[in-house]
Motif scaffolding. Sequence first.
Motif, mmCIF file in Angstrom:
data_model
loop_
_atom_site.group_PDB
_atom_site.id
_atom_site.type_symbol
_atom_site.label_atom_id
_atom_site.label_comp_id
_atom_site.label_asym_id
_atom_site.label_seq_id
_atom_site.Cartn_x
_atom_site.Cartn_y
_atom_site.Cartn_z
ATOM 1 N N LEU A 17 24.488 -39.925 30.727
ATOM 2 C CA LEU A 17 24.279 -40.801 29.571
ATOM 3 C C LEU A 17 23.351 -41.976 29.885
ATOM 4 O O LEU A 17 22.650 -42.471 29.008
ATOM 5 C CB LEU A 17 25.632 -41.342 29.072
ATOM 6 C CG LEU A 17 26.536 -40.320 28.374
ATOM 7 C CD1 LEU A 17 27.952 -40.879 28.229
ATOM 8 C CD2 LEU A 17 25.978 -39.949 26.992
ATOM 9 N N ILE A 18 23.377 -42.442 31.117
ATOM 10 C CA ILE A 18 22.552 -43.607 31.445
ATOM 11 C C ILE A 18 21.236 -43.199 32.115
ATOM 12 O O ILE A 18 20.484 -44.073 32.592
ATOM 13 C CB ILE A 18 23.300 -44.626 32.337
ATOM 14 C CG1 ILE A 18 23.631 -44.031 33.716
ATOM 15 C CG2 ILE A 18 24.568 -45.112 31.648
ATOM 16 C CD1 ILE A 18 24.081 -45.076 34.736
ATOM 17 N N GLY B 92 23.012 -49.963 25.330
ATOM 18 C CA GLY B 92 23.194 -48.541 25.620
ATOM 19 C C GLY B 92 23.984 -48.285 26.890
ATOM 20 O O GLY B 92 24.258 -47.126 27.235
ATOM 21 N N VAL C 273 27.036 -47.919 29.577
ATOM 22 C CA VAL C 273 28.251 -47.122 29.422
ATOM 23 C C VAL C 273 29.403 -47.745 30.207
ATOM 24 O O VAL C 273 29.202 -48.283 31.306
ATOM 25 C CB VAL C 273 27.987 -45.669 29.887
ATOM 26 C CG1 VAL C 273 29.286 -44.877 30.021
ATOM 27 C CG2 VAL C 273 27.042 -44.971 28.904
ATOM 28 N N ARG D 251 30.139 -46.689 24.831
ATOM 29 C CA ARG D 251 28.740 -47.100 24.949
ATOM 30 C C ARG D 251 28.577 -48.440 24.240
ATOM 31 O O ARG D 251 29.075 -48.620 23.135
ATOM 32 C CB ARG D 251 27.844 -46.036 24.316
ATOM 33 C CG ARG D 251 26.378 -46.298 24.498
ATOM 34 C CD ARG D 251 25.586 -44.987 24.437
ATOM 35 N NE ARG D 251 24.619 -44.932 25.517
ATOM 36 C CZ ARG D 251 23.938 -43.857 25.871
ATOM 37 N NH1 ARG D 251 24.116 -42.715 25.250
ATOM 38 N NH2 ARG D 251 23.066 -43.908 26.858
#
Lengths: 169, 169
Positions: free
Chosen positions: A24-25, A133, A135, A165
């Motif tokens: 996700l990052i 953004g 997490v 998030r």
Amino acid sequence: MSRLDSFIRRLEAQRACLNRAAELIAGLDGIVLELGLGNGRTYDHLRELFQGPDVRWRDIYVCERQVAAHPDCVPPADRLLLGDLREALPRVSSRFAGKVALAHLDVGTGDAAANQALAAELLPLVVPLLCPGGVMASDPVMDCPELQPLPLPDGVAEGRYHLYRWRAV
Amino acid sequence: MSRLDSFIRRLEAQRACLNRAAELIAGLDGIVLELGLGNGRTYDHLRELFQGPDVRWRDIYVCERQVAAHPDCVPPADRLLLGDLREALPRVSSRFAGKVALAHLDVGTGDAAANQALAAELLPLVVPLLCPGGVMASDPVMDCPELQPLPLPDGVAEGRYHLYRWRAV
């Protein structure tokens, strides 16, 4: 389900969430913040995710009251934030504000009420550190408007671990 | 593989071996002996395997130097053998000789050499307790002629955990 079964499921959920968080990052700049070192197993996993040979290298900072990890899993002194989380985080608040791509909190005391109380205390200290953004992966629920709950990886039951998030509110 | 990965694999191997051991002793009379209680997770798993609603009920005895398990995982006082394993086992040697269908040893100190040294000390104390066909599940290698190594369950790598069956020599 025995305690052995549920412990294994919890560790599998934790690992799946950390692996997902790394995906996700992927597109974000930012450091990683491990809130509590414990025996150093998840720190070691974070090192593999963020400091392995074929991955994007990120600084990993670790908060811990008293280091009691396996000798192979002790962070370098300049990445270690010694002290109770409630005292250590304010010390880095200006330095890390908006610079954390992933924060991970595993209180893991086995006392759900105490874990939840600590999570509530930590929320206002951790959330401002996240970049847009960024997490948050955590064992306890982190309940605040800036943290949007994310779907969990396949095989992780609702509530067993948590992914959020950061979003502007 | 991170320490988190290897810890999960070890716990999965332990659980798979205990589950297999329960199948292996299904046709035998005998008690279960847990060598070390720790946090009580494997004891809880043994309770599920041997004292659950739909299973053959067996007495489970636990040796432990100092009980520090979760309160739900403390054995009844008359099933608890307090003391160092090297002192507690001789105390029950005549009472339990040939009556143990499953013995489980998870030293789990993280110090492989120390684990192996303790296993060697315990061998002559544990083996005479096993009934014919009795099973030993263990973290360390238990190297003696009376213990025949058994194949491990699917998915458990060689050496990650151990299963043995008592045989006359």
